[in-house]
Write a protein that holds these residues in place. Structure first.
Motif, short mmCIF file in Angstrom:
data_model
loop_
_atom_site.label_atom_id
_atom_site.label_comp_id
_atom_site.label_asym_id
_atom_site.label_seq_id
_atom_site.Cartn_x
_atom_site.Cartn_y
_atom_site.Cartn_z
N VAL A 348 6.87 51.95 29.59
CA VAL A 348 6.89 52.10 31.05
C VAL A 348 8.16 51.54 31.65
O VAL A 348 8.58 51.93 32.73
CB VAL A 348 5.67 51.42 31.71
N MET A 410 2.07 63.90 35.91
CA MET A 410 1.71 62.66 35.21
C MET A 410 1.26 62.96 33.78
O MET A 410 1.53 62.18 32.85
CB MET A 410 0.60 61.94 35.97
N TYR A 415 1.84 59.62 31.68
CA TYR A 415 1.09 58.59 32.40
C TYR A 415 -0.42 58.77 32.28
O TYR A 415 -1.18 57.82 32.42
CB TYR A 415 1.48 58.59 33.88
N VAL A 437 0.10 51.77 29.83
CA VAL A 437 0.24 52.60 31.03
C VAL A 437 -0.60 52.02 32.17
O VAL A 437 -0.19 52.08 33.34
CB VAL A 437 -0.15 54.05 30.73
N CYS A 440 1.37 49.56 33.92
CA CYS A 440 2.32 50.22 34.82
C CYS A 440 1.66 50.57 36.15
O CYS A 440 2.20 50.31 37.22
CB CYS A 440 2.87 51.48 34.15
#
Length: 611
Positions: A348, A410, A415, A437, A440
């Motif tokens: 990330v 995403m 993500y 993730v 993040c």
């Protein structure tokens, strides 16, 4: 753990990794599928998230296929790297003998990456592309001395090379910029035709990160998407035609985002796109379970496998579980070289384009209650349903996009991933893949709802105005919306969370408006929770906060809060100072909702009670 394992983190050159005896996860088994299988395709587009090994794999393909230009027929370089390295790579086995004979070291290769083509202006980006062209042509300067090339071709080669090296920084001149655009559209075909004439062999064309210039064009200070799209289209037209030039052997292209063929690969219907779930390449990028197990065992880190899985696994490509290779190699490097086995968010921290922040800053849909709830569910480990979108242009997050477009981006960028067992259709179920993730998302959430975020800050200013005007209906709706954005269910277990929430959004906003903000100050016979005081306007707003577990009790605790304001006489000092308006407001909180009850202007209430 083992200290003798060498990792070259960040190195994406296959030959260097092999020659330095660094760790390499073998992906050479896919070469046969690419070049000799019954499902072999003319041109392949591979779509994968960033840092999933695209560049290294494409470099491995280039190294395997590329002709020795000075001594065609000499394959000793490939023999050393792929066969005689003691690693027992798949391509060194007997099953790949025919592939080695027909493909290894047999083709001229034009390989370029668009990763560095960016800038705040179109001219800057084109200048970056000219630099890439100059580096490419520099490798083939020997073609200018060949008797096989026509004078006209050599002249054209020299003109391109000279322009790229001498005028790359002079594009403010419109004539130079126009010439640069023409060169960007023709450089590849010009070089390919010369190589084909020189060796009588078809050309393998490799383009890495094809979509980076389009992404950067969208987010630039002066966006130039349409202009850059025309350049990428022109490269496509002159390279990957429906009826290809006789010099094209095969095209291999990589990127993060799937953009419809009609938008980018014009007249290239012979392109086949391989997304994350498209066989037979689901395991080509990233590390599979077996590859990860072997890697950890080779590093003496087998005891960390469950922790590594929790942090870096979770991606689903087809029916395979895939680990992020960048994170895994970075973790193993830190563990073996620095004795640090604590998982960290490696992947990330490499992001050059903060999709989460851009979406939340610019899209109204990011503040829609239903979408906020979906993001909360993702962060709490749940699955959410989305509709996959195909893009005809690169989505412009600067001007706002739909939630489904955002979530599709995403998905492509890593993500979120497909949930286990999800049907891979137009409507899919996704989830956050792993702890890395999730970290993040949580860090971005802290930034999104802080004072530096314009949307959040403006909402706080609006709330102060509503409270100071005693507009409790709109204030209640606004606070409830903000609660859904700011708080997760896990953070609503104590009244102090709500107090901190209100303090965070009101403190700075009141200062901006030159109001005085007080919390827990003595007033009357007690200590009021929050007071907003505008001495100049002779207006004050007294807020008393209460919390309950049940939504149906929200009104009752708000009512109890108003009674406390009266009982403790919180308004008395403002009334004695001849304030015109003193509003008493009780707020009851329950989970991500609130109820507001106003006592009205306590100055008038006090005056009426004396009559």
């Amino acid at each position: 753990m083992k200290k003798d394992v060498l990792f070259m983190t960040g190195n994406e050159d296959f030959s260097t990794i092999i020659e330095k005896n660094a760790y390499y996860v073998d992906k050479t088994s896919y070469l046969k599928e690419l070049f000799m299988s019954s499902s072999e395709v003319m041109n392949a587009l591979f779509i994968r998230p960033r840092r999933f090994g695209k560049t290294l794999n494409l470099n491995m393909i280039k190294t395997f296929c590329e002709l020795n230009y000075q001594n065609p027929g000499d394959k000793s370089y490939q023999q050393k790297l792929f066969i005689d390295n003691g690693r027992n790579l798949a391509v060194a086995t007997g099953d790949y003998k025919e592939l080695r004979e027909k493909v290894m070291g047999e083709y001229p290769v034009i390989s370029i990456s668009f990763r560095g083509v960016e800038g705040n202006t179109f001219q800057t980006a084109v200048s970056g592309l000219l630099g890439i062209i100059a580096e490419l042509y520099d490798r083939f300067l020997f073609l200018r001395e060949s008797v096989k090339q026509s004078d006209e071709r050599i002249k054209q080669f020299n003109a391109i090379y000279s322009f790229c090296t001498a005028k790359y920084n002079k594009l403010s001149d419109p004539d130079n910029l126009n010439e640069a655009i023409v060169i960007c559209g023709s450089f590849l075909a010009t070089l390919a035709e010369m190589l084909y004439r020189e060796y009588g062999r078809k050309i393998l064309v490799i383009i890495d990160e094809y979509d980076v210039p389009l992404q950067k064009a969208v987010i630039a200070k002066e966006p130039y998407y349409d202009d850059m799209l025309e350049i990428i289209r022109k490269i496509s037209v002159t390279t990957f035609k429906q009826n290809p030039d006789p010099w094209l052997y095969k095209g291999i292209v990589s990127g993060c985002l799937r953009i419809a063929h009609q938008s980018v690969f014009t007249d290239a219907n012979n392109f086949t796109t391989f997304g994350m779930n498209d066989e037979p390449y689901t395991g080509f990028f990233g590390f599979t379970n077996d590859e990860t197990h072997k890697l950890l065992n080779d590093c003496g880190l087998s005891d960390k496998e469950s922790e590594v899985k929790e942090w870096y696994d979770g991606y689903r490509f087809g029916n395979k579980h895939i680990f992020c290779p960048w994170s895994l190699i970075s973790y193993c490097y830190a563990a073996t070289q620095k004795d640090n086995t604590v998982p960290q968010p490696f992947w990330v921290n490499t992001s050059g384009n903060d999709l989460i922040t851009m979406f939340t800053d610019n899209s109204m849909e990011s503040h829609n209650a239903e979408n906020i709830d979906k993001l909360q569910k993702l962060m709490e480990g749940e699955n959410v349903n989305i509709s996959l979108m195909e893009f005809t242009t690169y989505p412009d997050l600067r001007v706002g996009v739909s939630f489904d477009i955002f979530m599709t981006m995403m998905l492509h960028t890593g993500y979120v991933t497909f949930a286990e067992g999800a049907m891979l259709t137009d409507k899919v179920t996704v989830r956050i893949p792993n702890q890395e993730v999730l970290y993040c998302f949580n860090k971005k959430r802290e930034l999104l709802f802080g004072e530096n975020n314009p949307y959040w800050y403006n909402q706080a200013l609006k709330l102060v105005d509503l409270l100071m005007a005693n507009n409790t209906d709109e204030a209640q709706m606004l606070i409830s919306t903000m609660l859904k954005e700011f708080l997760s269910i896990r953070n609503t277990g104590h009244e102090l969370y709500y107090h901190g929430f209100m303090t965070g959004i009101l403190g700075l906003a009141t200062a901006t408006k030159n109001f005085t903000y007080h919390e827990e100050i003595e007033s009357g016979t007690g200590f009021s929770d929050i007071i907003i005081d505008s001495f100049d306007n002779k207006t004050a707003c007294i807020l008393e906060l209460k919390k309950t577990e049940n939504l149906e009790d929200c009104y009752d605790v708000a009512d109890a809060a108003t009674k406390q304001i009266i009982k403790k006489g919180y308004a008395s000092k403002f009334i004695s100072r001849r304030y015109k308006k003193v509003y008493g407001i009780g707020i009851g909180f329950a989970k991500k909702s609130c109820e507001i009850i106003s006592l009205g202007n306590l100055v008038e209430v006090s005056a009426n009670s004396k009559v």
